[in-house]
Design an enzyme around this catalytic site. Sequence first.
Site, PDB file in Angstrom:
ATOM      1  N   GLU A  98       0.819  -1.217   0.000  1.00 26.07           N
ATOM      2  CA  GLU A  98       0.000   0.000   0.000  1.00 26.07           C
ATOM      3  C   GLU A  98       0.851   1.266   0.000  1.00 26.07           C
ATOM      4  O   GLU A  98       0.444   2.288  -0.537  1.00 26.07           O
ATOM      5  CB  GLU A  98      -0.938   0.012   1.214  1.00 26.07           C
ATOM      6  CG  GLU A  98      -2.094  -0.952   1.060  1.00 26.07           C
ATOM      7  CD  GLU A  98      -3.191  -0.738   2.092  1.00 26.07           C
ATOM      8  OE1 GLU A  98      -3.021   0.087   3.007  1.00 26.07           O
ATOM      9  OE2 GLU A  98      -4.227  -1.417   1.979  1.00 26.07           O
ATOM     10  N   HIS A 130      10.585 -25.810   1.311  1.00 25.35           N
ATOM     11  CA  HIS A 130      10.138 -27.025   0.625  1.00 25.35           C
ATOM     12  C   HIS A 130       9.083 -26.697  -0.419  1.00 25.35           C
ATOM     13  O   HIS A 130       8.339 -27.577  -0.841  1.00 25.35           O
ATOM     14  CB  HIS A 130       9.606 -28.028   1.658  1.00 25.35           C
ATOM     15  CG  HIS A 130      10.669 -28.425   2.638  1.00 25.35           C
ATOM     16  ND1 HIS A 130      11.375 -29.602   2.543  1.00 25.35           N
ATOM     17  CD2 HIS A 130      11.190 -27.752   3.697  1.00 25.35           C
ATOM     18  CE1 HIS A 130      12.267 -29.646   3.524  1.00 25.35           C
ATOM     19  NE2 HIS A 130      12.183 -28.535   4.230  1.00 25.35           N
ATOM     20  N   LYS A 165     -13.567   0.278  -3.078  1.00 28.08           N
ATOM     21  CA  LYS A 165     -14.577   0.583  -2.056  1.00 28.08           C
ATOM     22  C   LYS A 165     -15.687   1.449  -2.652  1.00 28.08           C
ATOM     23  O   LYS A 165     -16.858   1.280  -2.349  1.00 28.08           O
ATOM     24  CB  LYS A 165     -13.946   1.328  -0.864  1.00 28.08           C
ATOM     25  CG  LYS A 165     -13.078   0.462   0.045  1.00 28.08           C
ATOM     26  CD  LYS A 165     -12.639   1.233   1.283  1.00 28.08           C
ATOM     27  CE  LYS A 165     -11.725   0.438   2.182  1.00 28.08           C
ATOM     28  NZ  LYS A 165     -11.204   1.181   3.322  1.00 28.08           N
TER      29      LYS A 165
END
Length: 484
Positions: free
Chosen positions: A327, A356, A470
């Site tokens: 951000e 792994h 938003k």
Amino acid sequence: MALVLKSGFTFDYDNLFGEGKVTQSDLDSYAEDLKAAHAAMKVMRESGFIKAHLSKDGAPEKVYFSKLPYITEENGKLNLNSPASIKRLHDFTERIRNNVDVVISLGIGGSFLGNKVLFDVFCGEFWNTYTPEQRNGLPKVYFSGQNIDPRRTGDIINHVKAMAAGKGGKFKVMLMCMSKSGGTLDTMSNFMVMLDAFQKDANIDVEVVAVTDPNMEKKTLLKQLAVENGWETFAVPDGVGGRFTVFCEVGLSTAAVIGMDIEAFLQGAQDMDKACQNDDIWQNPAMLNAALKFAASEKHGRNIEVMMPYGDYLKSTSEWYIQLLAESLGKQFDRDGKEVCYGRTPLVAVGTTDMHSQTQQHQEGALDKVVQFIKVAEWDNDLVIPNVFPNAKRLADISGVTMSEALEVARQSNADALKSNNRYNACFTLPKLNEYHLGELLYLLAMSVAYEGELSNVDAFNQPGVEAYKRIMGPKLQELKASK
Ligand code: PA5
């Protein structure tokens, strides 16, 4: 090569700087920019001013995260940490001790990630299975609001209701609803679902605490509800963006719930802030970290940062850093309005687990990464690997070694292997995993992105990309409701 602070906190950059890596001449080419960045940090500390920083409403906004480590009366006037606010947090701990059975912390992004770091590091995986005595009378803690996931929310509700039914007598649930803007739908939808479910349960006594912008003139929705319903509130101060809130009452109210040493956490951050005031780049951890990563990206194409702590309970620290880096620095336009599409890409990894899986990519994939390790030098409650199968030589050979020693050998081997194939890496070492050193680490990372914002000339303190969805989501939900 390493920068070692008096506290023992260490930034080892041996595998990131030198011949074939980021060079002195790379750094020299930024000498003027680094000087300017350092001067800008000084101004930010003194006045909160950051060039061209605007709030999401487009108004000039101060930046105060660097004041948060300091507990002063003066900071109290800005709703930052003061002796009175810290005392109130201690009083809060005592109010809930032996009084609240369960706290559900609701929030997303900056209103969640830092809290999860504190919980994971200081409570671990099994806190909620401990007896009240083992938790020193403090409540069980659950997190919600970080997704709009009906299954998990329903699971938490059912689990809490079952505990309440089994208690005999009132079961106290505290919903801590955290939202700086006070209306984030992910958080608020979970909050309403839970509040409704618990209020309808005769076994449950539910209390709400709201953590939001304290502004009384222009109240957030959550603040308005808190005033109307008489809920206790904590503050997300003006000038402290979501990803920096672990040092304000968002993080500190969670710290109070789990009985963490708040002062030690802030002291670690404060001492790191002082180290980051050093004019000498080789003594200033944030300036050095930012300069090396910026140069690695701009001059060597290493524009992905893999944050790889060694230890399970540090995974959420890596997740917290993802938000901080993404951000703060992922920006389309620079501060002069020029399109730059800047931003190193952060990745979560955990050692030894991801050795792994991801390590194959780190070791042989595209030459576009810096692997940033975090290591704890001295573990509490270390375990010695016993000699259970003396006839199995491969296993007998590792007996007598502690698990933390084996963990560090694994990390060191990974670092050596990466180095041998021209893969950049570096390591932060915390002498111990305690409040003080965690405060140092989180603050160093926050200050580093502030430096890198200056070096790349992007606003490290806004998040227009997060606001974009938003603005679309609210009306879409309204349309959905209207169509029902
Ligand atoms: O950094 C940010 O501003 C965001 O990621 C927010 O933390 C997130 O969107 C949650 O916002 P709020 O605390 O307003 O609910």
